[in-house]
Motif scaffolding. Sequence first.
Motif, mmCIF file in Angstrom:
data_model
loop_
_atom_site.group_PDB
_atom_site.id
_atom_site.type_symbol
_atom_site.label_atom_id
_atom_site.label_comp_id
_atom_site.label_asym_id
_atom_site.label_seq_id
_atom_site.Cartn_x
_atom_site.Cartn_y
_atom_site.Cartn_z
ATOM 1 N N TYR A 1 -8.017 2.567 -2.983
ATOM 2 C CA TYR A 1 -8.716 3.526 -2.141
ATOM 3 C C TYR A 1 -8.386 4.977 -2.508
ATOM 4 N N ILE A 24 -3.716 -1.117 13.014
ATOM 5 C CA ILE A 24 -5.150 -0.870 13.160
ATOM 6 C C ILE A 24 -5.479 -0.334 14.547
ATOM 7 N N HIS A 28 -7.570 -5.965 -4.258
ATOM 8 C CA HIS A 28 -7.361 -4.522 -4.326
ATOM 9 C C HIS A 28 -6.856 -4.041 -5.679
ATOM 10 N N ASN A 56 -12.307 -3.702 -2.810
ATOM 11 C CA ASN A 56 -12.243 -4.559 -1.633
ATOM 12 C C ASN A 56 -13.227 -5.723 -1.718
ATOM 13 N N SER A 94 0.937 -2.875 4.044
ATOM 14 C CA SER A 94 -0.482 -2.739 4.391
ATOM 15 C C SER A 94 -0.732 -3.071 5.856
ATOM 16 N N SER A 95 -1.715 -2.404 6.443
ATOM 17 C CA SER A 95 -1.921 -2.402 7.885
ATOM 18 C C SER A 95 -2.193 -3.791 8.443
ATOM 19 N N ASN A 148 0.845 -1.188 0.000
ATOM 20 C CA ASN A 148 0.000 0.000 0.000
ATOM 21 C C ASN A 148 0.883 1.241 0.000
ATOM 22 N N TYR A 197 -3.354 -0.527 -4.372
ATOM 23 C CA TYR A 197 -4.598 -0.355 -3.616
ATOM 24 C C TYR A 197 -5.451 0.703 -4.296
ATOM 25 N N GLU A 201 -7.846 7.225 2.807
ATOM 26 C CA GLU A 201 -8.877 6.335 3.336
ATOM 27 C C GLU A 201 -8.297 5.117 4.043
ATOM 28 N N TYR A 202 -7.170 4.623 3.566
ATOM 29 C CA TYR A 202 -6.602 3.393 4.131
ATOM 30 C C TYR A 202 -5.101 3.593 4.247
ATOM 31 N N THR A 203 -4.641 3.950 5.442
ATOM 32 C CA THR A 203 -3.240 4.288 5.632
ATOM 33 C C THR A 203 -2.656 3.421 6.745
#
Length: 569
Positions: free
Chosen positions: A201, A477, A257, A261, A471-472, A170, A199, A205-207
């Motif tokens: 997004y 999270i 991705h 999703n 990616s997380s 990501n 990704y 939005e998604y970090t």
Amino acid sequence: MTKSISRRRALQTGVIATASFATASAFTSSVSADTPSHTAPDDHVVFQHSVASGDPYAHSVILWTRVTSHPGDYAGRNKGVDTHLRWEVAQDDSFTSIISSGEVLVTSDTDMTAKVEATGLQPYTGYSYRFIVQSGPYKGQISPIGHARTAPASGQHVKELRFALFSCANWEAGYFSAYQDMADRGDIDYALHVGDYIYEYKRGEYTGKSGAVRDHLPAHEIVTLQDYRERYAQYRTDPNLQAAHEACPWIVTWDDHEFANDVYSGGAEGHDPQTEGPWITRRNAAMRAYLEWQPIRATQVSAGGHIYRNLNFGPLAELNMLDLRTYRNKQVEFSAIRKVDDESRTMLGSEQFSWLARKLTSSHATWNLIGNSVMITPVLIPPLDPETSLAVTQLLGLPEEGMPYNVDQWDGYAAERRRLLHMLQDKGVDNAIFLTGDIHSSWANDVPVEPGKYPSKRPAAVEIVCTSITSSNIDDIVKLPEDNPLSLTAEGAFTGLNRYIKYLDFDSHGYTVVQVTPEYVHADYLLLTPDGKLQPNQPLTRKMSARTYRGKGISQHGDAINPHFHSAR
């Protein structure tokens, strides 16, 4: 391993003019003496996205590049000018002995990407390759040099093969140091990327736990063909990713991705037809961009093609790359969780299932490797024996093998998984190794036929799961340090309940090196230091190793893979 931005990396990012890529003696074999200087007007760099190779056969390999034909030629916008390229394959970086060559016309129809098959090569041999502009104001400009290795021939015995297993990179969540580490090793034969190469997004939005370290382009969620092309182009400007593509051939498949999703055959959790249009239009755009920007032997599904495919590496190994998104049924809702046992539900689709069964049961290779984008190992809370727990599962409305924690992976398609694993057991296939990503964590697993009876029966296969590049995962999270009590508790709970999980790390980022030998398959889990993804060019170290012998399970192992360097490089 200490990281540095090499001269080649600096060239690719435009710090040094492209004239420095080679001396005159290195390219006089294909460029005439009156060729214009490499430093074309305005110092414009044509090969801004470098080069790549992929899907190696014994006598050929796919070569890839993209032409930025002028300063206003942005990916996805159909502003490119038709450009003729020459491609060359040589024994080494001097290009004094050209082994294979040809020309290709690059047009905006493929977003100015070029994909050719270099043929006439020798098995399991390392080569250098490059592209040279043959027309227009930038005639004579030379691409970065890439390195490719062909596959062993059908009867050619090799002592080992080394694969780098990647997943889940990501852009906004961190820097791609894992790619650079692989490139710097010098001993990887082939890179295996099992999904989430990009990704989709929108920006922010998604970090990661501290927000975006760099911003996505375009800023909105990608939906159209232009969007997907622009996002691939952005990722391919990353110097670490460029170095990894230059280092060896890549063998790739997609996960969700690259589309949206939680994709399934008729849509995706991350797609809203009311605001984003018909799913089929978005899907086809995403597939087209993927095939344009990856060095893959495949054709559009909309044109009757598919990306699941088999690659042969001599007597030592076959590799079956799966597509686990295009044909699957929609994921079940937890309110109807028992549907995971429905015999009609499919992950692979009937044609791909039959193809995979034929490949696995007819193979004479020592190892059957399976490129698998989502985990096949059951992760159940807890694993149950259907023979003894039937009354309980019926009373509580549970799946017969236990409650899955993630129905997007194979646990959501339990009946088809049982058919596949029983087939392996019944046919005596005892050499299957699933190579997997997606779950943003590192695992080494036995894959049991009956989870509730493990370990009384030997596993049907083993599974090596690489963590995410950036990616997380859990610590990202919950915004806690790595190896925090919550992560450690979760690791202990999963491994305690599911005894066939031999190793689990929920928090680290990196990749896995898989060594395949006639005696065993060995995995080194190479991971960043805590929060190392937040800074560029960080070192990775081996945290754990696992090993399996044919017909046996997998277990943690003390030794690391001995480094070596290919003489052809």
